[in-house]
Motif scaffolding. Structure first.
Motif: not given
Length: 279
Positions: A44, A40, A74, A77-78, A80, A37
């Protein structure tokens, strides 16, 4: 194109304490173990996507990798920012082949990372060929560490890591025998930079990523080929968390790279390789 998941949700790392410490010292890395996370969020914030993988060298080192499933989940979940790749151990044979097929079919994993130095195998060793067959069939991308490695550097005996396994000419055999498999030669391939350039110019499905080195240390012939013959086959990679993309990009901005080539290296070539564009 080159980000490592180095810590699992259980808190375990993908390297032994000796190799992990040596790598941190070699790269002078500050934050060595971001969670998925955190990776990510980091990318981002920079409006970047990143290819994330682990290295499975359990047979050679006795240390279990970060589970590939964690990375793939993961990415779900992410979506993008995280593009899931995986690590497979060539010594695991049929189990590794089954793992490749399952990760592609069930998780949408896009490629697989090999680190011949840590895994202690030559890429053209026939024992790995069943893995490449499964990858070629799945249209997955193979990433091979090439050249000297910071893993084990400075530790007694290099932490047991042997450099001989990472000559890109070994990968030339793989590219010849599996012409449908796209291959990325990771890193400037010191001391075999010319060999890497030769393989990438000769084999149409072989690319080079620029991770693991600050661009200010790139050999001049690598910059020359990136500006010309390999302008469509050279890819931005940092090696985060060992080398931060902010530092890499700042140093890359100072290189004599042509204006029309710069966006190819930073985004367009990777987007095409990963099938993120219609080009």
């Amino acid at each position: 194109m080159h980000v490592h998941a180095e810590v699992s949700a259980r808190g375990t790392t993908s390297l032994s304490a000796e190799l992990d410490s040596a790598a941190g010292t070699y790269f002078k890395a500050e934050h060595r173990h971001p969670t998925l996370p955190e990776i990510a969020a980091y990318y981002r914030e920079r409006r970047m996507a990143c290819v994330v993988f682990t290295v499975d060298a359990e047979s050679a080192t006795g240390t279990a990798p970060v589970p590939n499933e964690e990375i793939a989940e993961s990415a779900q979940e992410h979506p993008d920012v995280i593009i899931p790749f995986a690590g497979v151990d060539p010594y695991k044979g049929r189990a590794a082949v089954r793992q490749i097929r399952r990760l592609v079919a069930e998780y949408g994993v896009r490629g697989f990372k090999f680190h011949p130095n840590i895994q202690a195998f030559h890429p053209n060793d026939r024992m790995a060929y069943p893995l490449y067959e499964a990858m070629e069939e799945a249209r997955a991308i193979a990433v091979f560490h090439t050249g000297q490695t910071g893993i084990g550097a400075g530790a007694p005996g290099g932490g047991g890591i042997r450099l001989k396994y990472s000559n890109p000419l070994d990968v030339d055999d793989v590219a010849t025998d599996f012409p449908g498999m796209r291959i990325v030669l990771a890193h400037p391939s010191f001391p075999w930079q010319d060999e890497a350039l030769a393989v990438a110019t000769h084999k149409p499905e072989v690319y080079i990523d620029l991770s693991g080195w600050s661009p200010k240390y790139f050999p001049p012939q690598l910059v020359r080929y990136a500006n010309s013959l390999l302008r469509d086959k050279v890819l931005f990679g940092s090696d985060y968390p060992l080398l931060a993309p902010d530092r890499w990009l700042a140093d890359f901005a100072k290189l004599p790279v042509k204006d029309e080539v710069r966006p190819k290296i930073l985004k367009e070539n990777a987007a095409r390789l990963l099938g993120l564009t219609e080009e």
